[in-house]
Design a protein around this motif. Sequence first.
Motif, short mmCIF file in Angstrom:
data_model
loop_
_atom_site.label_atom_id
_atom_site.label_comp_id
_atom_site.label_asym_id
_atom_site.label_seq_id
_atom_site.Cartn_x
_atom_site.Cartn_y
_atom_site.Cartn_z
N LEU A 49 58.96 -36.14 82.34
CA LEU A 49 59.15 -36.33 80.91
C LEU A 49 58.02 -37.24 80.43
N ASP A 50 57.28 -36.78 79.43
CA ASP A 50 56.11 -37.51 78.96
C ASP A 50 56.20 -37.73 77.46
N TYR A 51 55.82 -38.91 77.01
CA TYR A 51 55.73 -39.23 75.59
C TYR A 51 54.29 -38.95 75.16
N VAL A 52 54.13 -37.97 74.29
CA VAL A 52 52.79 -37.54 73.87
C VAL A 52 52.58 -37.88 72.41
N LYS A 53 51.48 -38.55 72.13
CA LYS A 53 51.14 -38.92 70.75
C LYS A 53 49.81 -38.28 70.39
N GLN A 54 49.83 -37.49 69.31
CA GLN A 54 48.62 -36.85 68.82
C GLN A 54 48.49 -37.17 67.34
N GLY A 55 47.53 -38.02 67.00
CA GLY A 55 47.38 -38.44 65.61
C GLY A 55 48.62 -39.17 65.14
N LEU A 56 49.22 -38.69 64.06
CA LEU A 56 50.44 -39.30 63.53
C LEU A 56 51.70 -38.74 64.16
N ASN A 57 51.57 -37.69 64.96
CA ASN A 57 52.73 -37.02 65.56
C ASN A 57 53.00 -37.54 66.97
N ALA A 58 54.27 -37.63 67.32
CA ALA A 58 54.68 -38.02 68.67
C ALA A 58 55.84 -37.13 69.09
N THR A 59 55.88 -36.77 70.37
CA THR A 59 56.95 -35.92 70.88
C THR A 59 57.20 -36.21 72.35
N LEU A 60 58.38 -35.83 72.82
CA LEU A 60 58.67 -35.87 74.25
C LEU A 60 58.37 -34.48 74.81
N GLN A 61 57.66 -34.45 75.92
CA GLN A 61 57.26 -33.19 76.53
C GLN A 61 57.88 -33.10 77.93
N PHE A 62 58.61 -32.00 78.17
CA PHE A 62 59.21 -31.77 79.47
C PHE A 62 58.30 -30.86 80.28
N ARG A 63 58.01 -31.27 81.53
CA ARG A 63 57.28 -30.42 82.46
C ARG A 63 58.23 -30.14 83.62
N ASN A 64 58.89 -28.98 83.53
CA ASN A 64 59.94 -28.62 84.48
C ASN A 64 59.42 -27.54 85.43
#
Length: 81
Positions: A49-64
């Motif tokens: 589980l990774d917290y990804v921030k791109q510019g003003l956007n942020a999301t949690l990314q699952f690598r399953n």
Amino acid sequence: VKPSGCSGYMYVMDLVDAAPAGEVEMKVSDALTIFIDEDSLPILQGTELDYVKQGLNATLQFRNPNATSECGCGESFSVTK
């Protein structure tokens, strides 16, 4: 993880004040503990589980590594049991 979406399963995350009964506790850091229901453990084994921030956007990314496909919108995934 719960059955849902067009591919089979989707990730579900909720904030809780106390440990849910019968769930496995995983301490990620001093500030973060996650709880996983035992039925979801085989589906989530090895997931990052990774917290990804791109510019003003942020999301949690699952690598399953168990996910064999995802739906087009990315909301659900399938696994081979």
